[in-house]
Design a protein around this motif. Sequence first.
Motif, mmCIF file in Angstrom:
data_model
loop_
_atom_site.group_PDB
_atom_site.id
_atom_site.type_symbol
_atom_site.label_atom_id
_atom_site.label_comp_id
_atom_site.label_asym_id
_atom_site.label_seq_id
_atom_site.Cartn_x
_atom_site.Cartn_y
_atom_site.Cartn_z
ATOM 1 N N ALA A 145 43.869 27.837 40.769
ATOM 2 C CA ALA A 145 44.392 28.950 39.674
ATOM 3 C C ALA A 145 43.369 28.392 38.897
ATOM 4 C CB ALA A 145 45.635 28.476 39.506
ATOM 5 N N VAL A 146 42.715 29.993 38.154
ATOM 6 C CA VAL A 146 41.615 29.851 37.706
ATOM 7 C C VAL A 146 41.458 31.597 37.134
ATOM 8 C CG1 VAL A 146 39.744 29.162 38.557
ATOM 9 C CG2 VAL A 146 40.109 31.185 39.133
ATOM 10 N N LEU A 147 41.147 31.870 35.510
ATOM 11 C CA LEU A 147 41.508 33.675 35.098
ATOM 12 C C LEU A 147 40.305 33.375 35.175
ATOM 13 C CD1 LEU A 147 43.560 32.103 31.847
ATOM 14 C CD2 LEU A 147 43.805 33.800 33.530
ATOM 15 N N GLN A 148 39.929 35.291 35.052
ATOM 16 C CA GLN A 148 38.469 36.288 35.518
ATOM 17 C C GLN A 148 38.181 37.021 34.370
ATOM 18 O OE1 GLN A 148 37.746 37.545 39.383
ATOM 19 N NE2 GLN A 148 38.721 39.346 38.591
ATOM 20 N N ALA A 149 37.547 37.208 34.289
ATOM 21 C CA ALA A 149 36.765 38.082 32.728
ATOM 22 C C ALA A 149 37.232 39.078 33.388
ATOM 23 C CB ALA A 149 35.626 37.928 32.623
ATOM 24 N N PRO A 150 38.155 40.338 32.351
ATOM 25 C CA PRO A 150 38.237 41.645 33.190
ATOM 26 C C PRO A 150 37.422 42.434 32.906
ATOM 27 C CG PRO A 150 39.084 41.372 30.264
ATOM 28 C CD PRO A 150 38.511 39.921 30.803
ATOM 29 N N GLY A 151 37.337 44.141 33.755
ATOM 30 C CA GLY A 151 35.976 44.506 34.322
ATOM 31 C C GLY A 151 35.422 43.508 35.087
ATOM 32 N N SER A 152 35.444 42.850 35.898
ATOM 33 C CA SER A 152 35.154 42.233 37.088
ATOM 34 C C SER A 152 35.659 43.359 38.131
ATOM 35 C CB SER A 152 35.543 40.859 37.885
ATOM 36 O OG SER A 152 34.887 40.578 38.750
ATOM 37 N N SER A 153 34.190 43.104 38.919
ATOM 38 C CA SER A 153 34.291 44.752 40.530
ATOM 39 C C SER A 153 35.589 43.842 41.613
ATOM 40 C CB SER A 153 32.957 44.470 40.973
ATOM 41 O OG SER A 153 32.781 43.244 41.323
ATOM 42 N N VAL A 154 35.446 41.982 41.266
ATOM 43 C CA VAL A 154 36.545 42.058 42.046
ATOM 44 C C VAL A 154 38.050 41.796 41.175
ATOM 45 C CG1 VAL A 154 37.377 40.035 43.473
ATOM 46 C CG2 VAL A 154 35.015 40.613 43.716
ATOM 47 N N PRO A 155 38.987 42.443 42.048
ATOM 48 C CA PRO A 155 40.402 42.471 40.244
ATOM 49 C C PRO A 155 40.775 40.899 41.062
ATOM 50 C CG PRO A 155 40.260 44.149 43.206
ATOM 51 C CD PRO A 155 39.121 42.907 42.338
ATOM 52 N N GLY A 156 41.827 41.129 40.271
ATOM 53 C CA GLY A 156 43.108 40.212 40.217
ATOM 54 C C GLY A 156 43.639 39.656 41.193
ATOM 55 N N ARG A 157 44.188 38.617 41.990
ATOM 56 C CA ARG A 157 45.064 38.307 42.702
ATOM 57 C C ARG A 157 46.316 39.270 42.224
ATOM 58 N NH1 ARG A 157 42.754 35.222 47.118
ATOM 59 N NH2 ARG A 157 45.261 36.344 47.751
ATOM 60 N N VAL A 158 47.190 39.882 43.314
ATOM 61 C CA VAL A 158 47.825 41.119 43.484
ATOM 62 C C VAL A 158 49.932 39.536 43.947
ATOM 63 C CG1 VAL A 158 49.314 42.466 45.044
ATOM 64 C CG2 VAL A 158 46.848 43.025 44.023
ATOM 65 N N PHE A 159 50.018 39.479 42.884
ATOM 66 C CA PHE A 159 51.658 39.052 43.054
ATOM 67 C C PHE A 159 52.929 39.716 43.450
ATOM 68 C CE2 PHE A 159 48.490 35.862 40.647
ATOM 69 C CZ PHE A 159 48.499 34.645 41.929
ATOM 70 N N TYR A 160 53.516 39.379 44.446
ATOM 71 C CA TYR A 160 54.956 39.714 44.029
ATOM 72 C C TYR A 160 55.976 37.786 43.914
ATOM 73 C CZ TYR A 160 54.107 38.272 49.616
ATOM 74 O OH TYR A 160 53.587 37.739 50.518
ATOM 75 N N GLU A 161 57.467 38.344 43.842
ATOM 76 C CA GLU A 161 58.212 37.441 43.085
ATOM 77 C C GLU A 161 58.660 37.590 45.008
ATOM 78 O OE1 GLU A 161 61.821 36.593 41.195
ATOM 79 O OE2 GLU A 161 60.171 38.053 39.881
ATOM 80 N N ASN A 162 59.351 36.631 45.674
ATOM 81 C CA ASN A 162 59.647 36.641 46.596
ATOM 82 C C ASN A 162 61.022 35.976 47.009
ATOM 83 O OD1 ASN A 162 59.310 37.460 50.084
ATOM 84 N ND2 ASN A 162 59.651 35.508 49.723
ATOM 85 N N GLY A 163 62.229 36.861 47.116
ATOM 86 C CA GLY A 163 63.348 35.815 47.190
ATOM 87 C C GLY A 163 64.277 37.319 47.150
ATOM 88 N N THR A 164 65.997 36.454 48.361
ATOM 89 C CA THR A 164 66.608 37.543 48.145
ATOM 90 C C THR A 164 67.423 37.833 46.636
ATOM 91 O OG1 THR A 164 68.529 35.855 48.386
ATOM 92 C CG2 THR A 164 67.478 37.165 50.425
ATOM 93 N N ALA A 165 68.490 38.713 46.461
ATOM 94 C CA ALA A 165 68.500 39.196 45.134
ATOM 95 C C ALA A 165 69.381 38.057 44.953
ATOM 96 C CB ALA A 165 69.843 40.013 44.978
#
Length: 246
Positions: free
Chosen positions: A68-88
Amino acid sequence: MHNVLILGLAALAAAAPAKRQVPHYPPTSLSNGFFLVANVTDPSLDLSPSINGWVFQTAHTGPPTNAAVLQAPGSSVPGRVFYENGTAEQVHYGQSTVITDGATPPTPFGIFIQSPTEFDITYPTEHDLFVNAGPGTPSRITDFPNPYPILQNNQGVGTFVACNNTVPYYGYKFITINYAYATFEGPDGGYEYHANIPEGCAPINLVPQCTTLNTLPPDAYASHEFAAPVRCYDDVAAIDWTQYGP
């Protein structure tokens, strides 16, 4: 009579409640998909250059593992898209996990956070984060009563940190994302909070920025059926945090 009236008005004035300070927080939206953006919580410990506004990305370290790393903004490769997975119910009881899709066909990769008793082999004072195939460590995006949505590690109280570390797989420096567990012990057994930020690391919140959660192909191993809607910001970098608060 005149004196009685003055005394009555004075009593009413004394009894009037003090003016309440109205809480004021940046507006949020709801989304199933989000980026995670670093917000440095103690500017005096920021890295150079500043990593405020950098985006959660991954550095491949072998199948099926990633640092897990941080990437400077403005890169041609965007950050990872996440989602929270679970029932209510899972979300309510802190049993959800935060996931990104990776590989081909798309497979769920969870955020794995070392426990308080696990440490990085190379940096023995630090607890590592990995993005690996599987559900990941119980985690969530905070909701009410926390006014600010941020990523929360449900294994223990502490803070995410950004560290300038060498990733052994590559042999050069990345800004890695790690975790610092707090301790609550003072002299003579007293209660005292210790943040335990590793030397040279910056404490950060990982703040969700809304984005579209992609549609999965028919052969995907991943599923978005239980991608929970979370509070997130439209543009984290544009927020002047000094303007907000209770």
